[in-house]
Design a protein around this motif. Sequence first.
Motif, PDB file in Angstrom:
ATOM      1  N   THR A  93     -34.202   8.190  30.731  1.00 36.53           N
ATOM      2  CA  THR A  93     -32.767   8.417  30.790  1.00 36.53           C
ATOM      3  C   THR A  93     -32.519   9.866  31.202  1.00 36.53           C
ATOM      4  O   THR A  93     -33.435  10.700  31.181  1.00 36.53           O
ATOM      5  CB  THR A  93     -32.109   8.155  29.429  1.00 36.53           C
ATOM      6  OG1 THR A  93     -32.537   9.170  28.499  1.00 36.53           O
ATOM      7  CG2 THR A  93     -32.459   6.782  28.898  1.00 36.53           C
ATOM      8  N   ALA A  94     -31.273  10.178  31.533  1.00 37.14           N
ATOM      9  CA  ALA A  94     -30.953  11.544  31.961  1.00 37.14           C
ATOM     10  C   ALA A  94     -31.281  12.551  30.864  1.00 37.14           C
ATOM     11  O   ALA A  94     -31.851  13.626  31.140  1.00 37.14           O
ATOM     12  CB  ALA A  94     -29.481  11.639  32.358  1.00 37.14           C
ATOM     13  N   LEU A  95     -30.943  12.239  29.624  1.00 38.98           N
ATOM     14  CA  LEU A  95     -31.230  13.176  28.532  1.00 38.98           C
ATOM     15  C   LEU A  95     -32.730  13.302  28.281  1.00 38.98           C
ATOM     16  O   LEU A  95     -33.239  14.402  28.025  1.00 38.98           O
ATOM     17  CB  LEU A  95     -30.508  12.736  27.254  1.00 38.98           C
ATOM     18  CG  LEU A  95     -28.999  12.971  27.217  1.00 38.98           C
ATOM     19  CD1 LEU A  95     -28.407  12.397  25.935  1.00 38.98           C
ATOM     20  CD2 LEU A  95     -28.667  14.461  27.329  1.00 38.98           C
ATOM     21  N   GLU A  96     -33.447  12.191  28.331  1.00 41.96           N
ATOM     22  CA  GLU A  96     -34.903  12.258  28.156  1.00 41.96           C
ATOM     23  C   GLU A  96     -35.538  13.066  29.288  1.00 41.96           C
ATOM     24  O   GLU A  96     -36.503  13.812  29.068  1.00 41.96           O
ATOM     25  CB  GLU A  96     -35.489  10.859  28.105  1.00 41.96           C
ATOM     26  CG  GLU A  96     -35.165  10.108  26.826  1.00 41.96           C
ATOM     27  CD  GLU A  96     -35.625   8.664  26.878  1.00 41.96           C
ATOM     28  OE1 GLU A  96     -35.992   8.130  25.822  1.00 41.96           O
ATOM     29  OE2 GLU A  96     -35.613   8.061  27.970  1.00 41.96           O
ATOM     30  N   MET A  97     -35.029  12.908  30.508  1.00 44.12           N
ATOM     31  CA  MET A  97     -35.531  13.666  31.631  1.00 44.12           C
ATOM     32  C   MET A  97     -35.318  15.154  31.416  1.00 44.12           C
ATOM     33  O   MET A  97     -36.227  15.978  31.623  1.00 44.12           O
ATOM     34  CB  MET A  97     -34.828  13.219  32.904  1.00 44.12           C
ATOM     35  CG  MET A  97     -35.099  14.118  34.095  1.00 44.12           C
ATOM     36  SD  MET A  97     -33.990  13.739  35.458  1.00 44.12           S
ATOM     37  CE  MET A  97     -33.862  15.358  36.200  1.00 44.12           C
ATOM     38  N   LEU A  98     -34.119  15.544  30.984  1.00 44.31           N
ATOM     39  CA  LEU A  98     -33.839  16.958  30.740  1.00 44.31           C
ATOM     40  C   LEU A  98     -34.722  17.506  29.615  1.00 44.31           C
ATOM     41  O   LEU A  98     -35.183  18.647  29.672  1.00 44.31           O
ATOM     42  CB  LEU A  98     -32.365  17.138  30.396  1.00 44.31           C
ATOM     43  CG  LEU A  98     -31.387  16.954  31.563  1.00 44.31           C
ATOM     44  CD1 LEU A  98     -29.969  16.805  31.046  1.00 44.31           C
ATOM     45  CD2 LEU A  98     -31.487  18.138  32.526  1.00 44.31           C
ATOM     46  N   ALA A  99     -34.969  16.681  28.587  1.00 42.51           N
ATOM     47  CA  ALA A  99     -35.842  17.112  27.495  1.00 42.51           C
ATOM     48  C   ALA A  99     -37.265  17.334  27.998  1.00 42.51           C
ATOM     49  O   ALA A  99     -37.935  18.312  27.622  1.00 42.51           O
ATOM     50  CB  ALA A  99     -35.828  16.081  26.372  1.00 42.51           C
ATOM     51  N   ALA A 100     -37.758  16.429  28.851  1.00 40.90           N
ATOM     52  CA  ALA A 100     -39.094  16.602  29.423  1.00 40.90           C
ATOM     53  C   ALA A 100     -39.142  17.854  30.290  1.00 40.90           C
ATOM     54  O   ALA A 100     -40.131  18.614  30.258  1.00 40.90           O
ATOM     55  CB  ALA A 100     -39.469  15.373  30.243  1.00 40.90           C
ATOM     56  N   TRP A 101     -38.100  18.074  31.058  1.00 42.78           N
ATOM     57  CA  TRP A 101     -38.020  19.227  31.955  1.00 42.78           C
ATOM     58  C   TRP A 101     -38.071  20.527  31.161  1.00 42.78           C
ATOM     59  O   TRP A 101     -38.863  21.432  31.465  1.00 42.78           O
ATOM     60  CB  TRP A 101     -36.719  19.109  32.735  1.00 42.78           C
ATOM     61  CG  TRP A 101     -36.554  20.011  33.912  1.00 42.78           C
ATOM     62  CD1 TRP A 101     -37.304  21.101  34.232  1.00 42.78           C
ATOM     63  CD2 TRP A 101     -35.571  19.889  34.945  1.00 42.78           C
ATOM     64  NE1 TRP A 101     -36.837  21.669  35.394  1.00 42.78           N
ATOM     65  CE2 TRP A 101     -35.783  20.947  35.841  1.00 42.78           C
ATOM     66  CE3 TRP A 101     -34.539  18.982  35.167  1.00 42.78           C
ATOM     67  CZ2 TRP A 101     -34.977  21.133  36.965  1.00 42.78           C
ATOM     68  CZ3 TRP A 101     -33.741  19.169  36.283  1.00 42.78           C
ATOM     69  CH2 TRP A 101     -33.955  20.229  37.176  1.00 42.78           C
ATOM     70  N   ILE A 102     -37.232  20.647  30.134  1.00 45.16           N
ATOM     71  CA  ILE A 102     -37.191  21.897  29.379  1.00 45.16           C
ATOM     72  C   ILE A 102     -38.462  22.072  28.538  1.00 45.16           C
ATOM     73  O   ILE A 102     -38.918  23.191  28.310  1.00 45.16           O
ATOM     74  CB  ILE A 102     -35.924  21.969  28.510  1.00 45.16           C
ATOM     75  CG1 ILE A 102     -35.547  23.439  28.266  1.00 45.16           C
ATOM     76  CG2 ILE A 102     -36.060  21.203  27.203  1.00 45.16           C
ATOM     77  CD1 ILE A 102     -34.148  23.641  27.719  1.00 45.16           C
ATOM     78  N   SER A 103     -39.059  20.953  28.111  1.00 45.86           N
ATOM     79  CA  SER A 103     -40.325  21.047  27.366  1.00 45.86           C
ATOM     80  C   SER A 103     -41.436  21.598  28.252  1.00 45.86           C
ATOM     81  O   SER A 103     -42.243  22.427  27.823  1.00 45.86           O
ATOM     82  CB  SER A 103     -40.715  19.669  26.815  1.00 45.86           C
ATOM     83  OG  SER A 103     -39.785  19.221  25.857  1.00 45.86           O
ATOM     84  N   ASP A 104     -41.489  21.108  29.505  1.00 42.37           N
ATOM     85  CA  ASP A 104     -42.497  21.616  30.434  1.00 42.37           C
ATOM     86  C   ASP A 104     -42.240  23.073  30.802  1.00 42.37           C
ATOM     87  O   ASP A 104     -43.172  23.883  30.884  1.00 42.37           O
ATOM     88  CB  ASP A 104     -42.532  20.753  31.697  1.00 42.37           C
ATOM     89  CG  ASP A 104     -43.463  19.563  31.565  1.00 42.37           C
ATOM     90  OD1 ASP A 104     -44.404  19.632  30.753  1.00 42.37           O
ATOM     91  OD2 ASP A 104     -43.252  18.559  32.267  1.00 42.37           O
ATOM     92  N   ASP A 105     -40.986  23.422  31.042  1.00 38.55           N
ATOM     93  CA  ASP A 105     -40.672  24.808  31.387  1.00 38.55           C
ATOM     94  C   ASP A 105     -41.010  25.756  30.242  1.00 38.55           C
ATOM     95  O   ASP A 105     -41.498  26.864  30.463  1.00 38.55           O
ATOM     96  CB  ASP A 105     -39.198  24.940  31.769  1.00 38.55           C
ATOM     97  CG  ASP A 105     -38.913  24.432  33.174  1.00 38.55           C
ATOM     98  OD1 ASP A 105     -39.869  24.012  33.853  1.00 38.55           O
ATOM     99  OD2 ASP A 105     -37.739  24.442  33.585  1.00 38.55           O
ATOM    100  N   ALA A 106     -40.752  25.322  29.015  1.00 43.01           N
ATOM    101  CA  ALA A 106     -41.107  26.149  27.863  1.00 43.01           C
ATOM    102  C   ALA A 106     -42.616  26.287  27.741  1.00 43.01           C
ATOM    103  O   ALA A 106     -43.136  27.369  27.409  1.00 43.01           O
ATOM    104  CB  ALA A 106     -40.519  25.551  26.586  1.00 43.01           C
TER     105      ALA A 106
END
Length: 298
Positions: free
Chosen positions: A109-122
């Motif tokens: 989902t869009a929120l899960e995608m953003l969570a994965a994105w920010i987790s990887d960036d962190a």
Amino acid sequence: MRQAHAEDARTEARRVVRNLLGEERPTADTLIGAVRPVLGVERTGRTLELALGASLTRRSAELAAIAALLVGTRELGEEWWTRPRGGKLPPPDEVVRTAVAIEPWTDLTALEMLAAWISDDAADHLWGQPVAQVDLNSWQAEDRFELPPGVKPGQRLVVHFDAGGRLDAVVTRRADEDLGSNLDFHSLRYSRPAEAQWSWGVAAGLGPHRLPGEDPDPYAREVPSAAVGILRAWAMRHGASREQLGERWTTVGDVVAAIERVDWMWRSGEWFGWWRGASALVDDSAYLPYRLEELAAG
């Protein structure tokens, strides 16, 4: 024994949530209260709209993704949302506005995608860019990826295995003098946003998680007694206690709370069919009659 493992997981999740968010028993209200000053009113409102658009059995996962965004924004700053990426990656704010998932996260989902994105960036911020990606469904440690040029024996290389998940590969010289690598499974770690996502979902559970602006309350919808009877009777025959199931299932909220208490994921595989039926009841799915037939035939 399996139920004991479930409680161990909840205990660990509450510990992590307490460390990251200051709440041992998180709720939707406390999460929203913490998110609003960090993400801002408009962005918070849009993320909640996305959570409201999910089915009730998915709501906990969507709120867990918001917890990851909260922790990640604290770490990386609000500019993470607006920073242009180049190529096919828009700023995260655009994903919040459009709710369109992009590669490589189109199965989320869009929120899960953003969570994965920010987790990887962190994770990249903490440990640097990974040199490769590995699949930990295989626990083979040796030579799982092609080494970059210029590496030396003893050097530790960061590799990616999951959203926000990293571990080290140690460069080694083989008997034939060629260089290879061994994964160091003891170095496995997750970024804090990824930890927040997992721990919030486990500690808060399936719900009910009521959100602002819901009228009528979706958890107050009455559920059909015939389906309730089938699902409750099956659960009791297969080891669920009356205490876990609750005295009665009158509303969707009663069913959601019972699903959480029975710990079906920690039981035998046949409980997956029960989950399919109970979730169809919660989500008012047209598949409910078929799910109940499957349960009766199992």
